[in-house]
Design an enzyme around this catalytic site. Sequence first.
Site, PDB file in Angstrom:
ATOM      1  N   SER A  65      28.047  50.885   3.396  1.00  0.00           N
ATOM      2  CA  SER A  65      26.763  51.172   2.753  1.00  0.00           C
ATOM      3  C   SER A  65      25.939  49.900   2.730  1.00  0.00           C
ATOM      4  O   SER A  65      26.477  48.803   2.587  1.00  0.00           O
ATOM      5  CB  SER A  65      26.987  51.686   1.327  1.00  0.00           C
ATOM      6  OG  SER A  65      25.762  51.835   0.664  1.00  0.00           O
ATOM      7  N   ASP A  66      24.619  50.062   2.865  1.00  0.00           N
ATOM      8  CA  ASP A  66      23.764  48.877   2.880  1.00  0.00           C
ATOM      9  C   ASP A  66      23.470  48.366   1.480  1.00  0.00           C
ATOM     10  O   ASP A  66      23.122  47.213   1.300  1.00  0.00           O
ATOM     11  CB  ASP A  66      22.448  49.189   3.609  1.00  0.00           C
ATOM     12  CG  ASP A  66      21.643  50.266   2.894  1.00  0.00           C
ATOM     13  OD1 ASP A  66      22.280  51.092   2.223  1.00  0.00           O
ATOM     14  OD2 ASP A  66      20.414  50.285   3.016  1.00  0.00           O
ATOM     15  N   LYS A  67      23.618  49.198   0.476  1.00  0.00           N
ATOM     16  CA  LYS A  67      23.327  48.773  -0.892  1.00  0.00           C
ATOM     17  C   LYS A  67      24.395  49.309  -1.831  1.00  0.00           C
ATOM     18  O   LYS A  67      24.727  50.495  -1.798  1.00  0.00           O
ATOM     19  CB  LYS A  67      21.959  49.312  -1.352  1.00  0.00           C
ATOM     20  CG  LYS A  67      20.762  48.740  -0.604  1.00  0.00           C
ATOM     21  CD  LYS A  67      20.478  47.310  -1.036  1.00  0.00           C
ATOM     22  CE  LYS A  67      19.180  46.822  -0.409  1.00  0.00           C
ATOM     23  NZ  LYS A  67      18.869  45.459  -0.816  1.00  0.00           N
ATOM     24  N   THR A  68      24.931  48.442  -2.697  1.00  0.00           N
ATOM     25  CA  THR A  68      25.980  48.900  -3.614  1.00  0.00           C
ATOM     26  C   THR A  68      25.444  49.886  -4.642  1.00  0.00           C
ATOM     27  O   THR A  68      26.176  50.730  -5.126  1.00  0.00           O
ATOM     28  CB  THR A  68      26.606  47.709  -4.349  1.00  0.00           C
ATOM     29  OG1 THR A  68      25.577  46.999  -5.043  1.00  0.00           O
ATOM     30  CG2 THR A  68      27.287  46.762  -3.380  1.00  0.00           C
TER      31      THR A  68
END
Length: 544
Positions: free
Chosen positions: A337-340
């Site tokens: 994923s690019d963002k948590t």
Amino acid sequence: MALEDDSQFRETPWHALGSTSEVFERLHTNLDGLTSGEAAERLQRFGPNALTPPKKPSFLAKLWGQLNNVLIFILLAAAVVVAGLREWIETGLIIGVVVINVIIGLAQEGKAEKAAEAIKAMLSSTATVIRDGGKRSSVDASELVPGDIVFVKSGDRLPADLRLVEVTNLQVQEAMLTGESVSISKNLIPVAEASGLGDRKCMAFSATTVSAGQGLGVVVATGDNAQIGQINKLVSQVESTKTNLIIQMEILGRWLATIVVLIALGAFLLAFLLAKEGFVHAFESAVAIAVAMIPEGLPALVTIVLALGTKKMADQKAIIRQLPCVETLGSLTVICSDKTGTLTKNEMTVVAVKTAGGLYKVSGVGYAPQGSFSLDGRELSADELAGVRAVLEGGVLCNDSALSEDGGAFTPNGAPTEVSLITAALKAGINLDSLKAAKPRVGSVPFESEHKFMATVHEYGGRRVLLVKGAPDRLLPMCSAQLRGDGAAEVEGAGLEGSAATAPLEEGMWVRAQEELSSQGLRVLALCRSAGFEREEARRAGSI
């Protein structure tokens, strides 16, 4: 005045329009808001500010979805044959297996549908709107229309997509849309049309939360046309595909059906042609062999195992809509994923506190103040936390967020990082109300991305203390000393000018500590304070 046609209106890049006056012109509104008549007319045209619910399958469709399985068909066929032979106990057993399988599947799907509808709860129920010549009132959020002027403040949930026209230290938590875990500072500067959601700082989006400050915005999109509405549409349009487990079960069912039919036919021919048995007796023998070969318990066993897996995941707040998906999730090894913030609850937790005396580990997860402090693997008592409390007092006082409790549930209000400092302070036994009363704030410098720190000034014992919280690389060059140790004597004496409680700053040690903690994926903050100075000294120096 009438708005432009719907398609052109919905495609307008509101974040790229050069000025608020141009936005007002496109929407035929102003800072005094719409009239009640204009709002009613636009409500008829654009519809209520609500998400369109996805089309729900009927009960019969859900029932067919549970029965549409090769193994279930085989069991039903076996039940019919066994019933024809008047073997009622065997018939009841087979029908019971099918019924249990269907009930478990329907129950799980019903739970998942309720969880999926939770997205509606993200929308604000009320909104503060300005209408009829500047009059401010509270209305149902579903009545908002494009062109309405909406006022938002800290703690509010945005009721619609807004182009901001006034902001005062406005910060918005947008993790649910962008995955960015920190609050976004908003401004009035337009951006390029191709800019992503996270870069549109002149916009505020429906269902996000104001973490600090206040602002005024004009509604540009409502309901399904808002960004949260686009997400709702995408979720509703997801196509259903067969999981690997379903495919394998269908293959097994087809092979099983073929083998059972062939063996039963062979048994019938052997009994009828070679053993010279009567037709009825040979047929009964063949059916008995076929029924014995059918694994009646297999569908129920698979369903029960998957249901147990689903329950385990539900205990961890993960809802599975279809039981076979549990097997697919179990096959995952890596999730990228690019963002948590898109995968997590966007809750920050303090896990370590570094002082001159050592590295303290903090247990507990989330905002509930349940946990303890340890040093070198040894849990510490309250009397051994003087150094930790000195650090966390700064984290509480140099802080614009809050943590409230209601029936054992802790609700954050503000930036996740700041709320995590409050939780850590409560774990260390700090009484927040007493601390703030004893050291009231008399001035502050809010956090800005340009200087990467926040500063506050507090009155204490006739002197004033400056507390600063921010990026270590910005604050370390400003520091000249550190606590000599973590004992109560050092902590109490550190505020006195020239005190033996302080020692020259070991900048290299702090830089190495920062690098080590950062390498563990932790966000690192520095907490600093000045030596106390007299009020008269501050006035002469032009300080706050």
